[in-house]
Motif scaffolding. Structure first.
Motif, PDB file in Angstrom:
ATOM      1  N   THR A   1     -34.067  16.375 -34.459  1.00  0.00           N
ATOM      2  CA  THR A   1     -34.501  17.251 -33.353  1.00  0.00           C
ATOM      3  C   THR A   1     -35.677  18.149 -33.760  1.00  0.00           C
ATOM      4  O   THR A   1     -36.163  18.926 -32.963  1.00  0.00           O
TER       5      THR A   1
ATOM      6  N   THR B   1     -33.321  19.351 -24.211  1.00  0.00           N
ATOM      7  CA  THR B   1     -33.607  18.096 -23.510  1.00  0.00           C
ATOM      8  C   THR B   1     -32.322  17.714 -22.766  1.00  0.00           C
ATOM      9  O   THR B   1     -31.221  17.834 -23.295  1.00  0.00           O
TER      10      THR B   1
ATOM     11  N   ASP C   1     -29.655  15.572 -20.024  1.00  0.00           N
ATOM     12  CA  ASP C   1     -29.095  14.279 -19.623  1.00  0.00           C
ATOM     13  C   ASP C   1     -29.306  14.128 -18.110  1.00  0.00           C
ATOM     14  O   ASP C   1     -28.725  14.892 -17.330  1.00  0.00           O
TER      15      ASP C   1
ATOM     16  N   TRP D   1     -29.877   7.703 -22.802  1.00  0.00           N
ATOM     17  CA  TRP D   1     -29.317   9.050 -22.667  1.00  0.00           C
ATOM     18  C   TRP D   1     -30.397  10.061 -22.245  1.00  0.00           C
ATOM     19  O   TRP D   1     -30.205  10.888 -21.347  1.00  0.00           O
ATOM     20  N   ASP D   2     -31.542   9.966 -22.894  1.00  0.00           N
ATOM     21  CA  ASP D   2     -32.601  10.954 -22.659  1.00  0.00           C
ATOM     22  C   ASP D   2     -33.361  10.665 -21.368  1.00  0.00           C
ATOM     23  O   ASP D   2     -33.878  11.579 -20.721  1.00  0.00           O
ATOM     24  N   ASN D   3     -33.441   9.385 -20.989  1.00  0.00           N
ATOM     25  CA  ASN D   3     -34.287   8.991 -19.860  1.00  0.00           C
ATOM     26  C   ASN D   3     -33.513   8.599 -18.609  1.00  0.00           C
ATOM     27  O   ASN D   3     -34.019   8.742 -17.501  1.00  0.00           O
TER      28      ASN D   3
ATOM     29  N   TRP E   1     -42.808  10.202 -20.152  1.00  0.00           N
ATOM     30  CA  TRP E   1     -41.365  10.087 -20.337  1.00  0.00           C
ATOM     31  C   TRP E   1     -40.759   8.801 -19.773  1.00  0.00           C
ATOM     32  O   TRP E   1     -39.579   8.553 -19.955  1.00  0.00           O
TER      33      TRP E   1
ATOM     34  N   THR F   1     -38.369  13.669 -22.838  1.00  0.00           N
ATOM     35  CA  THR F   1     -37.790  12.583 -23.657  1.00  0.00           C
ATOM     36  C   THR F   1     -38.294  12.617 -25.111  1.00  0.00           C
ATOM     37  O   THR F   1     -39.029  11.730 -25.534  1.00  0.00           O
TER      38      THR F   1
ATOM     39  N   LEU G   1     -36.407  12.373 -27.927  1.00  0.00           N
ATOM     40  CA  LEU G   1     -35.464  11.945 -28.963  1.00  0.00           C
ATOM     41  C   LEU G   1     -35.779  10.613 -29.627  1.00  0.00           C
ATOM     42  O   LEU G   1     -35.737  10.500 -30.854  1.00  0.00           O
TER      43      LEU G   1
END
Ligand code: ADP
Length: 499
Positions: free
Chosen positions: A20, A39, A41, A107-109, A167, A196, A198
Protein backbone atom coordinates in the motif's frame (compact mmCIF):
# COMPACT_ATOMS: atom_id res chain seq x y z
CA UNK A 1 -33.96 -8.91 -13.87
CA UNK A 2 -34.64 -12.53 -13.10
CA UNK A 3 -31.10 -13.50 -14.11
CA UNK A 4 -29.43 -11.15 -11.65
CA UNK A 5 -27.45 -12.69 -8.85
CA UNK A 6 -28.40 -11.67 -5.31
CA UNK A 7 -26.27 -8.92 -3.80
CA UNK A 8 -26.94 -9.37 -0.09
CA UNK A 9 -23.60 -10.64 1.19
CA UNK A 10 -20.54 -9.56 -0.81
CA UNK A 11 -18.16 -12.47 -1.32
CA UNK A 12 -14.88 -12.12 0.60
CA UNK A 13 -12.12 -11.54 -1.96
CA UNK A 14 -9.61 -14.41 -1.96
CA UNK A 15 -6.60 -12.15 -1.50
CA UNK A 16 -4.85 -9.93 1.02
CA UNK A 17 -3.59 -6.43 0.35
CA UNK A 18 0.17 -6.59 0.93
CA UNK A 19 1.44 -3.43 -0.75
CA UNK A 20 0.00 0.00 0.00
CA UNK A 21 3.04 2.29 0.09
CA UNK A 22 4.74 4.26 -2.66
CA UNK A 23 7.39 2.42 -4.63
CA UNK A 24 10.44 4.68 -4.95
CA UNK A 25 13.92 3.51 -5.84
CA UNK A 26 13.00 -0.16 -5.37
CA UNK A 27 11.55 0.30 -1.88
CA UNK A 28 8.06 0.66 -0.48
CA UNK A 29 8.02 3.93 1.48
CA UNK A 30 5.52 6.24 3.15
CA UNK A 31 4.65 9.51 1.46
CA UNK A 32 6.70 12.53 2.50
CA UNK A 33 3.62 14.07 4.11
CA UNK A 34 2.66 10.80 5.84
CA UNK A 35 -0.82 11.16 4.34
CA UNK A 36 -2.91 8.21 3.15
CA UNK A 37 -6.20 7.87 1.30
CA UNK A 38 -8.74 5.06 1.23
CA UNK A 39 -9.31 2.90 -1.83
CA UNK A 40 -12.90 1.65 -1.90
CA UNK A 41 -14.71 -1.57 -2.79
CA UNK A 42 -17.21 -0.58 -5.52
CA UNK A 43 -19.55 -3.39 -4.42
CA UNK A 44 -20.20 -1.64 -1.10
CA UNK A 45 -18.33 1.65 -0.89
CA UNK A 46 -16.37 0.18 2.07
CA UNK A 47 -12.66 0.83 2.53
CA UNK A 48 -10.37 -1.91 1.17
CA UNK A 49 -7.15 -0.33 2.38
CA UNK A 50 -5.52 2.99 3.15
CA UNK A 51 -2.85 3.77 0.64
CA UNK A 52 0.09 6.20 0.87
CA UNK A 53 -0.88 9.43 -0.87
CA UNK A 54 1.88 10.71 -3.13
CA UNK A 55 2.23 14.42 -3.71
CA UNK A 56 4.64 16.80 -5.49
CA UNK A 57 7.40 16.00 -2.99
CA UNK A 58 7.08 12.26 -3.66
CA UNK A 59 7.05 12.85 -7.41
CA UNK A 60 10.32 14.77 -6.95
CA UNK A 61 11.82 11.83 -5.06
CA UNK A 62 10.60 9.34 -7.66
CA UNK A 63 11.86 11.40 -10.60
CA UNK A 64 15.26 11.75 -8.91
CA UNK A 65 15.42 7.95 -8.51
CA UNK A 66 14.38 7.40 -12.13
CA UNK A 67 16.93 9.98 -13.32
CA UNK A 68 19.72 8.29 -11.40
CA UNK A 69 18.71 4.87 -12.70
CA UNK A 70 18.74 6.22 -16.24
CA UNK A 71 21.94 8.26 -16.05
CA UNK A 72 24.02 5.85 -14.01
CA UNK A 73 22.54 2.54 -15.05
CA UNK A 74 22.57 -0.36 -14.99
CA UNK A 75 19.29 -0.50 -16.94
CA UNK A 76 20.10 1.48 -20.10
CA UNK A 77 23.61 0.03 -20.07
CA UNK A 78 22.55 -3.60 -19.81
CA UNK A 79 22.44 -5.54 -23.05
CA UNK A 80 19.09 -5.50 -24.77
CA UNK A 81 18.96 -9.26 -24.32
CA UNK A 82 19.36 -8.91 -20.54
CA UNK A 83 16.49 -6.41 -20.47
CA UNK A 84 14.41 -8.79 -22.53
CA UNK A 85 15.12 -11.59 -20.04
CA UNK A 86 13.86 -9.45 -17.14
CA UNK A 87 10.59 -8.82 -18.98
CA UNK A 88 10.21 -12.53 -19.79
CA UNK A 89 10.81 -13.51 -16.16
CA UNK A 90 8.23 -10.91 -15.14
CA UNK A 91 5.70 -12.43 -17.55
CA UNK A 92 6.27 -15.85 -15.97
CA UNK A 93 5.75 -14.39 -12.48
CA UNK A 94 2.51 -12.73 -13.64
CA UNK A 95 1.22 -16.12 -14.80
CA UNK A 96 2.26 -17.68 -11.50
CA UNK A 97 0.40 -15.00 -9.53
CA UNK A 98 -2.72 -14.79 -11.69
CA UNK A 99 -4.97 -15.52 -8.71
CA UNK A 100 -3.70 -12.63 -6.58
CA UNK A 101 -3.58 -10.17 -9.47
CA UNK A 102 -7.08 -11.03 -10.72
CA UNK A 103 -8.57 -10.86 -7.22
CA UNK A 104 -7.00 -7.46 -6.52
CA UNK A 105 -8.18 -6.17 -9.90
CA UNK A 106 -11.77 -7.26 -9.26
CA UNK A 107 -11.82 -6.03 -5.69
CA UNK A 108 -10.45 -2.57 -6.46
CA UNK A 109 -12.27 -2.07 -9.78
CA UNK A 110 -15.46 -4.15 -9.62
CA UNK A 111 -14.92 -5.99 -12.91
CA UNK A 112 -16.10 -9.61 -13.19
CA UNK A 113 -13.48 -11.94 -11.75
CA UNK A 114 -13.61 -14.31 -14.74
CA UNK A 115 -12.81 -11.38 -17.02
CA UNK A 116 -9.82 -10.37 -14.87
CA UNK A 117 -8.54 -13.93 -14.46
CA UNK A 118 -9.18 -15.33 -17.94
CA UNK A 119 -8.73 -12.30 -20.20
CA UNK A 120 -6.90 -9.43 -18.55
CA UNK A 121 -4.16 -11.09 -16.50
CA UNK A 122 -3.23 -13.44 -19.39
CA UNK A 123 -3.20 -10.40 -21.69
CA UNK A 124 -1.02 -8.63 -19.15
CA UNK A 125 1.71 -11.27 -19.34
CA UNK A 126 1.23 -11.58 -23.12
CA UNK A 127 1.96 -7.86 -23.52
CA UNK A 128 5.20 -8.17 -21.55
CA UNK A 129 6.30 -11.16 -23.64
CA UNK A 130 5.52 -9.13 -26.76
CA UNK A 131 7.65 -6.21 -25.54
CA UNK A 132 10.39 -8.56 -24.35
CA UNK A 133 10.55 -9.69 -27.96
CA UNK A 134 11.15 -6.14 -29.16
CA UNK A 135 13.86 -5.25 -26.63
CA UNK A 136 16.70 -6.76 -28.71
CA UNK A 137 15.26 -5.83 -32.10
CA UNK A 138 15.50 -2.06 -31.89
CA UNK A 139 17.91 -0.57 -34.36
CA UNK A 140 18.42 2.42 -36.60
CA UNK A 141 19.23 2.85 -40.27
CA UNK A 142 22.17 3.39 -42.51
CA UNK A 143 21.34 6.47 -44.57
CA UNK A 144 22.49 7.43 -48.09
CA UNK A 145 23.45 11.10 -48.02
CA UNK A 146 24.96 13.39 -50.67
CA UNK A 147 28.70 13.80 -50.12
CA UNK A 148 31.51 11.84 -48.53
CA UNK A 149 29.72 10.88 -45.33
CA UNK A 150 28.84 7.73 -43.53
CA UNK A 151 25.42 8.38 -41.97
CA UNK A 152 23.54 6.27 -39.49
CA UNK A 153 20.72 6.71 -37.01
CA UNK A 154 20.80 5.48 -33.43
CA UNK A 155 17.47 4.78 -31.75
CA UNK A 156 18.05 5.74 -28.13
CA UNK A 157 15.77 5.73 -25.08
CA UNK A 158 14.26 9.12 -24.37
CA UNK A 159 15.08 9.13 -20.64
CA UNK A 160 12.67 9.43 -17.72
CA UNK A 161 9.09 8.69 -18.78
CA UNK A 162 6.17 10.05 -16.73
CA UNK A 163 3.07 7.89 -17.14
CA UNK A 164 -0.45 8.59 -15.86
CA UNK A 165 -3.03 5.82 -16.11
CA UNK A 166 -6.80 5.49 -15.51
CA UNK A 167 -8.86 3.09 -13.41
CA UNK A 168 -10.84 1.09 -15.98
CA UNK A 169 -8.09 -1.46 -16.86
CA UNK A 170 -5.42 -0.89 -14.20
CA UNK A 171 -3.15 -3.79 -15.18
CA UNK A 172 -3.55 -3.49 -18.94
CA UNK A 173 -2.88 0.24 -18.84
CA UNK A 174 0.23 -0.53 -16.76
CA UNK A 175 1.40 -2.90 -19.52
CA UNK A 176 0.60 -0.52 -22.42
CA UNK A 177 2.74 2.14 -20.75
CA UNK A 178 5.48 0.27 -18.88
CA UNK A 179 6.08 -2.44 -21.53
CA UNK A 180 7.31 -0.26 -24.40
CA UNK A 181 9.16 2.15 -22.08
CA UNK A 182 11.18 -0.66 -20.49
CA UNK A 183 11.78 -2.54 -23.75
CA UNK A 184 13.41 0.59 -25.16
CA UNK A 185 15.59 1.16 -22.05
CA UNK A 186 13.86 4.07 -20.30
CA UNK A 187 13.17 4.61 -16.61
CA UNK A 188 9.68 5.44 -15.36
CA UNK A 189 7.55 7.25 -12.81
CA UNK A 190 4.04 5.79 -13.03
CA UNK A 191 1.07 7.55 -11.39
CA UNK A 192 -1.83 5.15 -10.97
CA UNK A 193 -5.48 6.22 -10.75
CA UNK A 194 -6.64 7.09 -7.24
CA UNK A 195 -9.58 4.64 -7.57
CA UNK A 196 -7.37 1.61 -8.35
CA UNK A 197 -3.87 1.76 -6.85
CA UNK A 198 -3.54 -1.88 -5.69
CA UNK A 199 -2.76 -4.17 -8.62
CA UNK A 200 0.03 -1.95 -9.99
CA UNK A 201 1.89 -2.09 -6.66
CA UNK A 202 1.63 -5.87 -6.64
CA UNK A 203 2.81 -6.09 -10.27
CA UNK A 204 5.70 -3.70 -9.65
CA UNK A 205 6.85 -5.88 -6.77
CA UNK A 206 6.90 -8.89 -9.13
CA UNK A 207 8.84 -6.90 -11.70
CA UNK A 208 11.55 -6.26 -9.12
CA UNK A 209 11.56 -9.95 -8.23
CA UNK A 210 12.18 -10.60 -11.92
CA UNK A 211 15.37 -8.55 -11.71
CA UNK A 212 14.41 -4.97 -12.54
CA UNK A 213 17.10 -2.73 -11.01
CA UNK A 214 16.01 -0.22 -8.36
CA UNK A 215 14.76 3.16 -9.54
CA UNK A 216 13.84 2.01 -13.05
CA UNK A 217 10.13 1.81 -12.24
CA UNK A 218 8.69 4.02 -9.49
CA UNK A 219 4.97 3.78 -8.70
CA UNK A 220 3.13 6.65 -7.05
CA UNK A 221 -0.46 6.35 -5.80
CA UNK A 222 -2.19 9.70 -5.54
CA UNK A 223 -4.55 12.22 -7.03
CA UNK A 224 -4.52 13.98 -10.39
CA UNK A 225 -4.31 17.68 -9.54
CA UNK A 226 -1.49 17.01 -7.03
CA UNK A 227 0.71 14.02 -7.96
CA UNK A 228 -0.44 13.86 -11.62
CA UNK A 229 0.07 17.57 -12.25
CA UNK A 230 3.49 17.50 -10.54
CA UNK A 231 4.58 14.71 -12.88
CA UNK A 232 3.21 16.42 -16.03
CA UNK A 233 4.98 19.67 -15.18
CA UNK A 234 8.26 18.22 -13.88
CA UNK A 235 11.34 19.73 -15.52
CA UNK A 236 13.29 16.49 -15.34
CA UNK A 237 10.70 14.23 -16.95
CA UNK A 238 11.59 13.70 -20.61
CA UNK A 239 8.32 12.28 -21.89
CA UNK A 240 4.71 12.08 -20.74
CA UNK A 241 2.19 9.37 -21.62
CA UNK A 242 -1.38 9.85 -20.45
CA UNK A 243 -4.60 7.87 -20.67
CA UNK A 244 -7.80 9.39 -19.32
CA UNK A 245 -10.46 11.93 -20.16
CA UNK A 246 -10.11 14.48 -22.95
CA UNK A 247 -10.53 17.33 -20.44
CA UNK A 248 -7.57 16.10 -18.36
CA UNK A 249 -5.60 15.39 -21.54
CA UNK A 250 -5.78 19.10 -22.33
CA UNK A 251 -4.57 20.00 -18.84
CA UNK A 252 -1.54 17.70 -18.88
CA UNK A 253 -0.59 18.80 -22.40
CA UNK A 254 -0.62 22.39 -21.20
CA UNK A 255 1.46 21.52 -18.14
CA UNK A 256 3.97 19.68 -20.32
CA UNK A 257 4.18 22.62 -22.72
CA UNK A 258 4.61 25.22 -20.01
CA UNK A 259 7.37 23.31 -18.24
CA UNK A 260 9.99 21.67 -20.45
CA UNK A 261 7.99 20.95 -23.64
CA UNK A 262 8.20 17.23 -23.01
CA UNK A 263 6.48 15.30 -25.81
CA UNK A 264 3.06 13.94 -24.83
CA UNK A 265 1.15 10.91 -26.06
CA UNK A 266 -2.53 10.86 -25.23
CA UNK A 267 -5.21 8.19 -25.24
CA UNK A 268 -8.47 9.97 -24.44
CA UNK A 269 -12.22 9.65 -24.68
CA UNK A 270 -14.43 8.36 -27.46
CA UNK A 271 -17.95 8.11 -28.80
CA UNK A 272 -17.42 5.28 -31.20
CA UNK A 273 -20.03 4.45 -33.83
CA UNK A 274 -21.10 0.84 -34.28
CA UNK A 275 -22.75 0.61 -37.70
CA UNK A 276 -25.14 -2.25 -38.49
CA UNK A 277 -25.92 -2.44 -42.21
CA UNK A 278 -29.04 -4.05 -43.65
CA UNK A 279 -27.10 -7.08 -44.90
CA UNK A 280 -25.41 -7.77 -41.55
CA UNK A 281 -25.74 -11.07 -39.73
CA UNK A 282 -28.22 -9.62 -37.23
CA UNK A 283 -27.79 -12.08 -34.39
CA UNK A 284 -24.03 -11.67 -34.44
CA UNK A 285 -24.37 -7.89 -34.75
CA UNK A 286 -26.73 -7.74 -31.76
CA UNK A 287 -24.39 -9.81 -29.60
CA UNK A 288 -21.30 -7.88 -30.66
CA UNK A 289 -22.97 -4.46 -30.26
CA UNK A 290 -24.05 -5.55 -26.78
CA UNK A 291 -20.49 -6.59 -25.93
CA UNK A 292 -19.07 -3.43 -27.55
CA UNK A 293 -21.08 -1.27 -25.17
CA UNK A 294 -21.55 -3.27 -21.97
CA UNK A 295 -18.08 -4.83 -21.66
CA UNK A 296 -16.36 -3.72 -18.42
CA UNK A 297 -19.58 -2.06 -17.15
CA UNK A 298 -19.47 0.24 -20.19
CA UNK A 299 -16.25 1.74 -18.86
CA UNK A 300 -14.19 1.58 -22.05
CA UNK A 301 -12.84 4.58 -23.92
CA UNK A 302 -13.59 2.84 -27.22
CA UNK A 303 -17.08 1.58 -26.24
CA UNK A 304 -19.44 1.30 -29.23
CA UNK A 305 -21.66 3.97 -27.72
CA UNK A 306 -23.56 5.09 -30.82
CA UNK A 307 -25.22 2.03 -32.30
CA UNK A 308 -26.39 3.08 -35.81
CA UNK A 309 -28.82 0.55 -37.29
CA UNK A 310 -30.19 0.50 -40.84
CA UNK A 311 -33.92 1.25 -40.91
CA UNK A 312 -34.76 -2.07 -42.58
CA UNK A 313 -33.41 -4.08 -39.67
CA UNK A 314 -33.95 -1.50 -36.92
CA UNK A 315 -37.07 -3.00 -35.26
CA UNK A 316 -35.65 -6.51 -35.18
CA UNK A 317 -32.36 -5.18 -33.83
CA UNK A 318 -34.08 -3.26 -31.02
CA UNK A 319 -36.15 -6.27 -29.94
CA UNK A 320 -33.12 -8.55 -29.86
CA UNK A 321 -30.85 -5.98 -28.16
CA UNK A 322 -33.44 -5.42 -25.49
CA UNK A 323 -33.81 -9.15 -24.88
CA UNK A 324 -30.03 -9.54 -24.68
CA UNK A 325 -29.64 -6.67 -22.18
CA UNK A 326 -32.43 -8.12 -20.02
CA UNK A 327 -30.51 -11.38 -19.86
CA UNK A 328 -27.28 -9.72 -18.79
CA UNK A 329 -26.25 -11.12 -15.42
CA UNK A 330 -25.55 -8.32 -12.95
CA UNK A 331 -24.16 -9.05 -9.51
CA UNK A 332 -21.20 -9.45 -7.21
CA UNK A 333 -18.23 -9.61 -9.60
CA UNK A 334 -16.69 -12.42 -7.55
CA UNK A 335 -19.77 -14.56 -8.17
CA UNK A 336 -19.45 -17.13 -10.97
CA UNK A 337 -21.44 -16.33 -14.11
CA UNK A 338 -21.74 -12.60 -13.42
CA UNK A 339 -21.25 -10.47 -16.54
CA UNK A 340 -21.55 -7.04 -15.00
CA UNK A 341 -20.35 -5.70 -11.64
CA UNK A 342 -20.67 -2.23 -10.12
CA UNK A 343 -19.44 1.04 -11.65
CA UNK A 344 -16.12 2.20 -10.25
CA UNK A 345 -17.32 4.82 -7.73
CA UNK A 346 -20.10 7.10 -6.59
CA UNK A 347 -19.03 9.93 -8.90
CA UNK A 348 -19.22 7.73 -12.00
CA UNK A 349 -22.44 6.12 -10.78
CA UNK A 350 -24.10 9.52 -10.43
CA UNK A 351 -22.75 10.72 -13.75
CA UNK A 352 -24.21 7.72 -15.56
CA UNK A 353 -27.55 8.02 -13.75
CA UNK A 354 -27.72 11.68 -14.80
CA UNK A 355 -27.16 10.72 -18.44
CA UNK A 356 -29.97 8.19 -18.19
CA UNK A 357 -32.22 10.96 -16.84
CA UNK A 358 -31.11 13.26 -19.63
CA UNK A 359 -31.89 10.58 -22.24
CA UNK A 360 -35.44 10.23 -20.92
CA UNK A 361 -35.95 13.99 -20.72
CA UNK A 362 -34.72 14.52 -24.26
CA UNK A 363 -37.30 12.04 -25.59
CA UNK A 364 -35.37 8.82 -26.19
CA UNK A 365 -37.25 5.59 -25.39
CA UNK A 366 -36.04 3.34 -22.59
CA UNK A 367 -36.39 -0.24 -23.83
CA UNK A 368 -35.03 -1.77 -20.65
CA UNK A 369 -33.16 -0.77 -17.49
CA UNK A 370 -32.79 2.87 -16.50
CA UNK A 371 -32.45 2.43 -12.73
CA UNK A 372 -30.04 1.55 -10.00
CA UNK A 373 -29.54 -2.17 -9.41
CA UNK A 374 -29.82 -3.25 -5.77
CA UNK A 375 -29.51 -0.75 -2.95
CA UNK A 376 -25.83 -0.64 -2.10
CA UNK A 377 -22.64 -0.23 -4.09
CA UNK A 378 -22.62 1.33 -7.53
CA UNK A 379 -24.59 -1.13 -9.66
CA UNK A 380 -26.67 0.08 -12.62
CA UNK A 381 -29.18 -1.92 -14.65
CA UNK A 382 -28.14 -2.61 -18.25
CA UNK A 383 -29.98 0.15 -20.09
CA UNK A 384 -31.03 0.32 -23.74
CA UNK A 385 -32.32 3.51 -25.37
CA UNK A 386 -33.98 3.43 -28.80
CA UNK A 387 -35.14 6.39 -30.84
CA UNK A 388 -31.95 8.31 -30.01
CA UNK A 389 -31.29 11.47 -32.04
CA UNK A 390 -27.86 12.90 -32.88
CA UNK A 391 -28.37 16.11 -30.93
CA UNK A 392 -29.21 14.40 -27.62
CA UNK A 393 -26.54 14.50 -24.92
CA UNK A 394 -26.57 10.69 -24.70
CA UNK A 395 -25.52 10.59 -28.39
CA UNK A 396 -22.83 13.23 -27.99
CA UNK A 397 -21.11 12.77 -24.63
CA UNK A 398 -19.03 9.88 -23.42
CA UNK A 399 -21.29 8.22 -20.79
CA UNK A 400 -18.81 5.55 -19.62
CA UNK A 401 -21.55 3.30 -18.28
CA UNK A 402 -23.94 0.46 -19.21
CA UNK A 403 -26.17 2.60 -21.44
CA UNK A 404 -26.66 1.62 -25.08
CA UNK A 405 -27.96 4.32 -27.45
CA UNK A 406 -29.51 3.03 -30.68
CA UNK A 407 -29.99 5.37 -33.67
CA UNK A 408 -31.64 4.70 -37.04
CA UNK A 409 -30.06 5.42 -40.45
CA UNK A 410 -31.14 5.18 -44.10
CA UNK A 411 -28.05 5.15 -46.30
CA UNK A 412 -24.27 4.94 -46.23
CA UNK A 413 -23.34 8.53 -46.98
CA UNK A 414 -25.70 9.69 -44.23
CA UNK A 415 -24.27 7.32 -41.62
CA UNK A 416 -20.71 8.27 -42.58
CA UNK A 417 -21.46 11.96 -42.02
CA UNK A 418 -23.25 11.33 -38.75
CA UNK A 419 -20.55 8.95 -37.48
CA UNK A 420 -17.83 11.50 -38.16
CA UNK A 421 -19.79 14.43 -36.68
CA UNK A 422 -17.99 14.23 -33.33
CA UNK A 423 -14.80 15.59 -31.82
CA UNK A 424 -13.77 12.03 -31.02
CA UNK A 425 -12.17 9.46 -33.31
CA UNK A 426 -11.05 6.47 -31.30
CA UNK A 427 -12.73 3.47 -32.92
CA UNK A 428 -15.64 2.27 -35.04
CA UNK A 429 -17.45 -1.00 -35.58
CA UNK A 430 -18.90 -2.04 -38.94
CA UNK A 431 -21.29 -4.95 -39.46
CA UNK A 432 -21.91 -5.91 -43.08
CA UNK A 433 -21.37 -8.89 -45.37
CA UNK A 434 -20.72 -6.65 -48.37
CA UNK A 435 -17.05 -6.10 -49.12
CA UNK A 436 -17.62 -2.79 -50.89
CA UNK A 437 -19.62 -1.42 -47.96
CA UNK A 438 -16.90 -2.52 -45.54
CA UNK A 439 -14.18 -0.91 -47.66
CA UNK A 440 -16.11 2.33 -48.10
CA UNK A 441 -16.77 2.66 -44.38
CA UNK A 442 -13.19 1.69 -43.47
CA UNK A 443 -11.80 4.55 -45.52
CA UNK A 444 -14.47 7.12 -44.72
CA UNK A 445 -14.59 6.76 -40.93
CA UNK A 446 -12.12 8.97 -39.10
CA UNK A 447 -11.04 6.71 -36.27
CA UNK A 448 -7.87 4.98 -35.08
CA UNK A 449 -9.35 1.47 -35.19
CA UNK A 450 -12.01 -0.01 -37.48
CA UNK A 451 -13.39 -3.36 -36.36
CA UNK A 452 -15.23 -5.18 -39.17
CA UNK A 453 -17.67 -7.87 -38.04
CA UNK A 454 -15.99 -7.86 -34.63
CA UNK A 455 -15.22 -5.40 -31.82
CA UNK A 456 -12.72 -4.89 -28.99
CA UNK A 457 -10.12 -7.18 -30.50
CA UNK A 458 -7.05 -6.17 -28.53
CA UNK A 459 -3.85 -7.87 -29.48
CA UNK A 460 -0.39 -6.86 -28.28
CA UNK A 461 0.66 -6.33 -31.91
CA UNK A 462 -2.32 -4.20 -33.00
CA UNK A 463 -1.76 -0.44 -32.59
CA UNK A 464 -4.41 1.51 -30.68
CA UNK A 465 -5.00 5.25 -30.49
CA UNK A 466 -7.18 8.10 -31.58
CA UNK A 467 -7.89 10.57 -34.33
CA UNK A 468 -9.04 14.09 -33.43
CA UNK A 469 -9.68 14.74 -29.71
CA UNK A 470 -9.37 11.04 -28.84
CA UNK A 471 -5.64 11.67 -28.60
CA UNK A 472 -2.46 11.15 -30.50
CA UNK A 473 0.29 8.57 -30.69
CA UNK A 474 -0.31 4.83 -30.80
CA UNK A 475 0.06 2.27 -28.06
CA UNK A 476 0.77 -1.46 -28.56
CA UNK A 477 2.35 -2.79 -31.70
CA UNK A 478 5.54 -1.56 -33.33
CA UNK A 479 4.32 2.05 -33.38
CA UNK A 480 4.33 2.27 -29.59
CA UNK A 481 8.12 1.97 -29.43
CA UNK A 482 8.55 5.34 -31.16
CA UNK A 483 6.91 7.05 -28.18
CA UNK A 484 9.92 6.13 -26.07
CA UNK A 485 12.77 6.53 -28.56
CA UNK A 486 14.91 9.41 -29.70
CA UNK A 487 16.55 9.33 -33.11
CA UNK A 488 20.17 10.43 -33.16
CA UNK A 489 21.75 11.09 -36.58
CA UNK A 490 25.45 10.27 -36.68
CA UNK A 491 27.38 11.76 -39.58
CA UNK A 492 31.00 10.69 -40.08
CA UNK A 493 33.24 12.34 -42.62
CA UNK A 494 34.80 9.86 -45.04
CA UNK A 495 38.12 10.10 -46.79
CA UNK A 496 37.60 10.52 -50.51
CA UNK A 497 37.12 6.98 -51.82
CA UNK A 498 40.32 5.59 -53.23
CA UNK A 499 38.67 3.24 -55.70
P1 ADP B 1 -11.60 9.85 -15.24
O1 ADP B 1 -12.57 10.95 -15.33
O2 ADP B 1 -11.92 8.68 -16.09
O3 ADP B 1 -11.19 9.47 -13.85
P2 ADP B 1 -9.24 11.42 -15.52
O4 ADP B 1 -8.71 11.98 -16.80
O5 ADP B 1 -9.74 12.36 -14.49
O6 ADP B 1 -10.32 10.38 -15.97
O7 ADP B 1 -8.16 10.49 -14.82
C1 ADP B 1 -7.19 9.74 -15.49
C2 ADP B 1 -5.86 9.89 -14.76
O8 ADP B 1 -5.48 11.26 -14.80
C3 ADP B 1 -5.91 9.51 -13.28
O9 ADP B 1 -4.69 8.88 -12.93
C4 ADP B 1 -6.05 10.85 -12.59
O10 ADP B 1 -5.55 10.87 -11.28
C5 ADP B 1 -5.20 11.73 -13.51
N1 ADP B 1 -5.52 13.16 -13.42
C6 ADP B 1 -6.70 13.75 -13.15
N2 ADP B 1 -6.58 15.10 -13.14
C7 ADP B 1 -5.29 15.38 -13.41
C8 ADP B 1 -4.53 16.59 -13.52
N3 ADP B 1 -5.07 17.79 -13.34
N4 ADP B 1 -3.20 16.50 -13.81
C9 ADP B 1 -2.62 15.29 -13.99
N5 ADP B 1 -3.28 14.12 -13.89
C10 ADP B 1 -4.59 14.15 -13.60
Amino acid sequence: YSTAVALEEPITPPVQVNYTKLLINGEFVNSASGKTFPTLDPRTGNVIANVAEGDAEDINRAVAAARKAFDEGPWPKMTAYERSRVLLRFADLIDKHTDELAALETWDNGKPHAQAANIEVPMFSRLFRYYAGWADKIHGLTVQADGPYHVQTLHEPIGVAGQIIPWNFPLLMFAWKVGPALATGNSIVLKTAEQTPLSALYAAKLLHEAGLPEGVLNVISGFGPTAGAALASHMDVDKLAFTGSTATGKIVTELAGRSNLKPVTLELGGKSPFIVCEDANIDKAVETAHFALFFNQGQCCCAGSRTFVHEKVYDEFIEKSKARAMKRVVGDPFQKGVEQGPQIDLEQFEKVMNYIKSGVESGATIETGGARFGDKGYYIQPTVFSNVQDNMLIAKDEIFGPVQSILKFKDLSEVIKRSNATNYGLAAGVFTQNLDTANTLTRALRAGTIWINCFDVFDAAIPFGGYKMSGHGREKGVYSLNNYLQVKAVVTSLKKPAW
